[in-house]
Enzyme design. Structure first.
Site, PDB file in Angstrom:
ATOM      1  N   GLU A  86      -5.625 -12.884  -0.224  1.00 16.60           N
ATOM      2  CA  GLU A  86      -5.073 -11.735  -0.951  1.00 16.60           C
ATOM      3  C   GLU A  86      -3.707 -12.139  -1.169  1.00 16.60           C
ATOM      4  O   GLU A  86      -2.771 -11.385  -0.762  1.00 16.60           O
ATOM      5  CB  GLU A  86      -5.278 -10.487  -0.246  1.00 16.60           C
ATOM      6  CG  GLU A  86      -4.867 -10.578   1.162  1.00 16.60           C
ATOM      7  CD  GLU A  86      -5.264  -9.213   1.942  1.00 16.60           C
ATOM      8  OE1 GLU A  86      -4.271  -8.126   1.373  1.00 16.60           O
ATOM      9  OE2 GLU A  86      -5.707  -9.046   2.969  1.00 16.60           O
ATOM     10  N   HIS A 119       0.669  -1.215   0.154  1.00 19.26           N
ATOM     11  CA  HIS A 119      -0.040   0.088   0.141  1.00 19.26           C
ATOM     12  C   HIS A 119       0.786   1.167  -0.044  1.00 19.26           C
ATOM     13  O   HIS A 119       0.958   1.993   1.011  1.00 19.26           O
ATOM     14  CB  HIS A 119      -0.894   0.016   1.037  1.00 19.26           C
ATOM     15  CG  HIS A 119      -1.864  -1.090   1.366  1.00 19.26           C
ATOM     16  ND1 HIS A 119      -2.867  -1.440   0.372  1.00 19.26           N
ATOM     17  CD2 HIS A 119      -2.129  -2.275   2.206  1.00 19.26           C
ATOM     18  CE1 HIS A 119      -3.493  -2.291   0.446  1.00 19.26           C
ATOM     19  NE2 HIS A 119      -3.094  -3.001   1.658  1.00 19.26           N
ATOM     20  N   GLU A 132      -9.070  -5.231  -3.981  1.00 16.03           N
ATOM     21  CA  GLU A 132      -7.824  -4.951  -4.562  1.00 16.03           C
ATOM     22  C   GLU A 132      -7.529  -5.814  -5.839  1.00 16.03           C
ATOM     23  O   GLU A 132      -7.695  -7.213  -5.801  1.00 16.03           O
ATOM     24  CB  GLU A 132      -6.662  -5.270  -3.205  1.00 16.03           C
ATOM     25  CG  GLU A 132      -6.781  -4.530  -2.218  1.00 16.03           C
ATOM     26  CD  GLU A 132      -5.979  -4.939  -0.850  1.00 16.03           C
ATOM     27  OE1 GLU A 132      -5.212  -5.927  -1.144  1.00 16.03           O
ATOM     28  OE2 GLU A 132      -5.973  -4.233  -0.103  1.00 16.03           O
TER      29      GLU A 132
END
Length: 250
Positions: free
Chosen positions: A206, A80, A110
């Protein structure tokens, strides 16, 4: 923390709304992506779309802290990184991250994208990460431990000589969370977490691979979906598509 592992029906309803709002932000980001546009402009388009969607869904709420992180090129190498004024170029790898906040509840979307075209080296890494993402989602079911899921995805990447590019854990819980207070540390997909998944838990999948600058396919590849653990497996409540078929933009 352990009390928060299992979400009430009311919480799950709110998390569903958050996931749908994150999708709205994702579509706005995708629409804003063009060569010559700055990262900051794309990020603001996604944020504004989510703020409006939250206000539509929750007219009596207070609105605070919804945000977008959108990176391009080598700026994608961190999970990020800050948004910048960098201008998008043809062939750039992109990292779309939308984060609606609703009454203290955080959700996320994302995705990896590319501007107009993707080279063969990047495509191979992207497809491998998507495959790990799909494999990881298939592992999220009652009776599986967070550590067990993590080790299996590690093995998946190791077989493809990609494990050294893994960045961090593979997922985490959702619920009351923001910049100021944390998620449930006992429900993260890491090697040291032995929590066993049970119906009513909400968790992300993720995986992320980061290829160093100077190597073929440099940048960060990341997909993120939110899943509710059910009695038989899981329900994916993220709707925005992932992968090369959908996210080569322009």
């Amino acid at each position: 923390m352990r009390q928060r592992f299992h979400k009430s029906p009311a919480e799950i309803e709110l998390i569903r709304a958050g996931a749908a709002t994150a999708d709205v932000g994702g579509w706005a980001v995708k629409e804003a992506i063009k060569t010559g546009v700055r990262e900051i402009d794309v990020a603001m388009a996604g944020r504004d779309a989510m703020e409006l969607e939250i206000a539509r869904r929750f007219p009596e709420a207070e609105y605070r802290d919804t945000w977008v992180w959108f990176q391009s090129g080598i700026n994608t190498d961190g999970a990020h990184n800050p948004v910048t004024g960098r201008v998008l170029e043809r062939g750039d790898i992109l990292s779309l991250n939308t984060f609606p906040m609703i009454s203290g509840y955080y959700t996320a979307l994302e995705r990896t994208l590319f501007v107009e075209t993707v080279d063969e080296h990047s495509l191979a890494i992207w497809e491998a990460n998507v495959a790990a993402h799909e494999y990881g989602m298939s592992l999220l079911k009652p009776g599986a431990s967070c550590a067990e899921v993590t080790h299996k995805i590690n093995e998946f990447f190791a077989e493809r000589d990609l494990l050294q590019y893994r960045t961090f854990g593979y997922g985490h819980s959702f619920g009351v969370l923001s910049h100021y207070y944390g998620r449930e540390a006992g429900l993260e997909l890491r090697e040291d977490i032995d929590t066993v998944l049970e119906p009513g838990m909400v968790i992300s999948m993720e995986p992320m691979l980061t290829i160093p600058e100077g190597q073929h396919g440099a940048g960060g590849y990341r997909e993120h979906d939110i899943l509710i653990i059910t009695k038989d497996g899981n329900e994916n409540i993220t709707g925005f598509p992932y992968g090369p078929e959908h996210n080569v933009v322009g």
